[in-house]
Motif scaffolding. Structure first.
Motif, PDB file in Angstrom:
ATOM      1  N   GLY A  56       0.160   5.019   5.348  1.00  0.00           N
ATOM      2  CA  GLY A  56       0.455   4.172   4.198  1.00  0.00           C
ATOM      3  C   GLY A  56      -0.406   4.502   2.992  1.00  0.00           C
ATOM      4  O   GLY A  56       0.092   4.575   1.858  1.00  0.00           O
ATOM      5  N   ILE A  57      -1.702   4.725   3.213  1.00  0.00           N
ATOM      6  CA  ILE A  57      -2.605   5.097   2.123  1.00  0.00           C
ATOM      7  C   ILE A  57      -2.170   6.422   1.516  1.00  0.00           C
ATOM      8  O   ILE A  57      -2.139   6.586   0.282  1.00  0.00           O
ATOM      9  CB  ILE A  57      -4.055   5.183   2.636  1.00  0.00           C
ATOM     10  CG1 ILE A  57      -4.580   3.789   2.987  1.00  0.00           C
ATOM     11  CG2 ILE A  57      -4.963   5.843   1.600  1.00  0.00           C
ATOM     12  CD1 ILE A  57      -5.869   3.790   3.786  1.00  0.00           C
ATOM     13  N   THR A  58      -1.813   7.375   2.370  1.00  0.00           N
ATOM     14  CA  THR A  58      -1.382   8.688   1.889  1.00  0.00           C
ATOM     15  C   THR A  58      -0.123   8.580   1.048  1.00  0.00           C
ATOM     16  O   THR A  58       0.003   9.248   0.011  1.00  0.00           O
ATOM     17  CB  THR A  58      -1.144   9.634   3.076  1.00  0.00           C
ATOM     18  OG1 THR A  58      -2.358   9.774   3.813  1.00  0.00           O
ATOM     19  CG2 THR A  58      -0.691  11.001   2.605  1.00  0.00           C
ATOM     20  N   ASN A  59       0.807   7.744   1.465  1.00  0.00           N
ATOM     21  CA  ASN A  59       2.038   7.564   0.682  1.00  0.00           C
ATOM     22  C   ASN A  59       1.722   6.991  -0.699  1.00  0.00           C
ATOM     23  O   ASN A  59       2.349   7.382  -1.697  1.00  0.00           O
ATOM     24  CB  ASN A  59       3.010   6.646   1.426  1.00  0.00           C
ATOM     25  CG  ASN A  59       3.650   7.330   2.623  1.00  0.00           C
ATOM     26  OD1 ASN A  59       3.722   8.562   2.678  1.00  0.00           O
ATOM     27  ND2 ASN A  59       4.110   6.548   3.578  1.00  0.00           N
ATOM     28  N   ILE A  60       0.757   6.083  -0.773  1.00  0.00           N
ATOM     29  CA  ILE A  60       0.339   5.540  -2.078  1.00  0.00           C
ATOM     30  C   ILE A  60      -0.274   6.641  -2.936  1.00  0.00           C
ATOM     31  O   ILE A  60       0.016   6.744  -4.141  1.00  0.00           O
ATOM     32  CB  ILE A  60      -0.650   4.376  -1.878  1.00  0.00           C
ATOM     33  CG1 ILE A  60       0.062   3.178  -1.249  1.00  0.00           C
ATOM     34  CG2 ILE A  60      -1.287   3.969  -3.207  1.00  0.00           C
ATOM     35  CD1 ILE A  60      -0.862   2.088  -0.764  1.00  0.00           C
ATOM     36  N   LEU A  61      -1.126   7.471  -2.331  1.00  0.00           N
ATOM     37  CA  LEU A  61      -1.738   8.581  -3.075  1.00  0.00           C
ATOM     38  C   LEU A  61      -0.666   9.519  -3.633  1.00  0.00           C
ATOM     39  O   LEU A  61      -0.794  10.029  -4.747  1.00  0.00           O
ATOM     40  CB  LEU A  61      -2.693   9.357  -2.171  1.00  0.00           C
ATOM     41  CG  LEU A  61      -3.923   8.601  -1.641  1.00  0.00           C
ATOM     42  CD1 LEU A  61      -4.739   9.493  -0.709  1.00  0.00           C
ATOM     43  CD2 LEU A  61      -4.796   8.092  -2.782  1.00  0.00           C
ATOM     44  N   LYS A  62       0.383   9.733  -2.863  1.00  0.00           N
ATOM     45  CA  LYS A  62       1.469  10.609  -3.322  1.00  0.00           C
ATOM     46  C   LYS A  62       2.303   9.937  -4.408  1.00  0.00           C
ATOM     47  O   LYS A  62       2.650  10.561  -5.423  1.00  0.00           O
ATOM     48  CB  LYS A  62       2.359  10.979  -2.135  1.00  0.00           C
ATOM     49  CG  LYS A  62       1.726  11.931  -1.135  1.00  0.00           C
ATOM     50  CD  LYS A  62       2.681  12.218   0.021  1.00  0.00           C
ATOM     51  CE  LYS A  62       2.102  13.221   0.997  1.00  0.00           C
ATOM     52  NZ  LYS A  62       3.012  13.480   2.140  1.00  0.00           N
ATOM     53  N   GLU A  63       2.616   8.666  -4.208  1.00  0.00           N
ATOM     54  CA  GLU A  63       3.438   7.944  -5.185  1.00  0.00           C
ATOM     55  C   GLU A  63       2.720   7.803  -6.519  1.00  0.00           C
ATOM     56  O   GLU A  63       3.357   7.844  -7.581  1.00  0.00           O
ATOM     57  CB  GLU A  63       3.796   6.560  -4.625  1.00  0.00           C
ATOM     58  CG  GLU A  63       4.784   6.601  -3.467  1.00  0.00           C
ATOM     59  CD  GLU A  63       4.843   5.274  -2.732  1.00  0.00           C
ATOM     60  OE1 GLU A  63       4.218   4.291  -3.204  1.00  0.00           O
ATOM     61  OE2 GLU A  63       5.499   5.210  -1.673  1.00  0.00           O
TER      62      GLU A  63
END
Length: 352
Positions: free
Chosen positions: A96-103
C-alpha cells in the motif's frame, strides 16, 4: 534449619537474577551502536542532472516500518501492540505504501522508519522492497540498531532501521550525520541514535549544489533532545546556505508548527508534541508545511476514521532556503491506511 535453607535459596535466586541483569546490561553496553559523528555512505546513484530553474518534487513519508496501519495501536502512545500479528499484514502495508509512492510520483523521496532487518517487521528488507518497486536506488542511514530491545512484553527484539533517500538525480556524496542523543545509560544502549541523511546533487552550469537533508527528530524525550537536535539541524542548514548552496531539509519533526492550530490537542493525557516556531529558523530559511490534512495520528488505539475522534497532528514537512521557490506543498490524505503518518509533497524551483 528449613527456614534458613529457604532464605538461602531466595538469596541465591536473587543473586543469580542480579548477575543475569548485570551480564545482560554488560552485553548491551558492549554491543551498543556507536556511529561516528559523520559517516560517508557508499553512494547509490542514477545519472539524471539538475538544472537551475528546473521544477521538481520531493515526497516525505514516515512509513512506520510498515507496521502501523489503520488497525494498529502502539505501546509508547498508550496502546498495547508491539508489532503486527502476522507477516502478511506488514506485506500488505508495504504494498500500500509503495502504491502511494507511485501514485504521488516524485523526483526525490525522503522516507523515515524503514526497517532493513527487524523482528517487528518480520525481517523484511524494506529498503530493497521500495528500490525494486520504484526502480530507483536509495541511500540508507541507520538510526536504530540493537541486537535485542528488551521492552515491553513481549519485547521488540532485534532492530535495524533508519532513513532512506531515493532519487533519479545524480548524487555525488551522501553522509550520515549524528544528532545529539536524548537518553543516558542504560536506556540509550537500546534506543534510537537519531541522525540526518545528507545527499548532495550538483546543479548543472554552476559551482553550487542542492543539499538534501532527510531527518526524524526525537519523539519521546522530555523535550531537551528535540531542542538540541533542532539546533544542530539549523546550524547545518546555515553552513550550507552560506556556501551559496540550495538547501532542503525534510521529514518528521515530531513537533507541531506555531500558528498552525487546525488540529488542536484534545487528548492532553497522551503524547503531546512540542512546538517549533519560524523565529527559531536561521535567516534565509522558512517552513514549507501545510494543514490541508494531518500528517500523523496518535497510536493509542486503531484509527477511528474520523479526524475529530482520533488525535491527529501536523508534524511532518520541510525547511527550504530562500534561493528556492516553493511552488506548492500538500499533505496527501491516505486516511492512515498503511502507516500512522501521511506523506507531504513539495514542489519547488531553483531560482535563477
Amino acid at each position: 534449619m528449613k527456614k534458613k535453607a529457604v532464605l538461602k535459596s531466595i538469596v541465591y535466586i536473587f543473586l543469580a537474577f542480579l548477575l543475569a541483569v548485570i551480564v545482560f546490561l554488560g552485553v548491551l553496553t558492549i554491543r551498543e551502536y556507536r556511529p561516528d559523528a559523520v559517516e560517508k555512505l557508499n553512494v547509490q546513484s542514477m545519472e539524471q542532472t539538475l538544472e537551475k530553474g528546473e521544477v521538481f518534487t520531493i515526497l516525505s513519508y514516515n512509513t512506520g516500518y510498515a507496521g502501523l496501519g489503520k488497525d494498529e495501536d502502539f505501546f509508547m502512545d498508550g496502546g498495547k501492540n508491539v508489532q503486527p500479528e502476522t507477516k502478511q499484514m506488514v506485506e500488505t502495508n508495504l504494498e500500500g505504501i509503495t502504491n502511494i509512492l507511485k501514485e504521488e510520483a516524485a523526483d526525490i523521496y525522503f522516507l523515515q522508519e524503514v526497517d532493513v532487518h527487524s523482528k517487528r517487521s518480520y525481517y523484511i528488507n524494506q529498503q530493497k522492497y521500495y528500490e525494486d518497486a520504484l526502480n530507483m536506488p536509495g541511500n540508507f542511514a541507520c538510526n536504530f540498531k540493537c541486537d535485542f530491545v528488551p521492552y515491553p512484553l513481549p519485547p521488540i527484539g532485534k532492530v535495524t532501521s533508519g532513513l532512506v533517500t531515493m532519487t533519479e538525480y545524480k548524487v555525488t556524496d551522501a553522509s550520515r550525520i549524528a544528532l545529539p542523543e536524548s537518553f543516558k545509560w542504560p536506556i540509550k544502549t537500546c534506543n534510537l541514535k537519531r541522525c540526518m541523511l545528507e545527499e548532495r546533487i550538483p546543479v548543472q552550469g554552476t559551482d553550487k549544489e542542492l543539499v538534501l537533508i532527510n531527518f526524524h527528530l526525537e519523539a519521546y524525550d522530555s523535550g531537551k533532545g528535540k531542542i538540541a537536535q533542532s539546533n544542530m539541524l539549523a546550524k547545518k542548514l546555515k553552513e550550507e546556505y552560506e556556501k551559496g548552496n540550495y538547501v532542503i531539509a525534510g521529514g518528521d519533526f515530531n513537533q507541531t508548527f506555531e500558528g498552525m492550530d487546525t488540529y488542536p490537542i484534545h487528548d492532553q493525557g497522551s503524547w503531546v508534541p512540542g512546538k517549533v516556531s519560524a523565529d527559531e529558523l536561521e535567516e534565509g530559511f522558512s517552513f514549507a508545511v501545510s494543514d490541508n490534512a494531518p500528517t500523523c495520528r496518535l497510536l493509542n488505539s486503531s484509527y477511528s476514521g474520523n479526524y475529530e475522534e482520533t488525535q491527529v497532528y501536523v508534524i511532518d514537512g520541510f525547511i527550504v532556503s530562500d534561493n528556492i521557490e516553493v511552488v506548492n506543498v500538500e499533505n496527501i490524505d491516505t486516511q492512515f491506511e498503511f502507516t500512522d503518518h501521511q506523506p507531504v509533497k513539495l514542489k519547488v524551483k531553483l531560482k535563477e
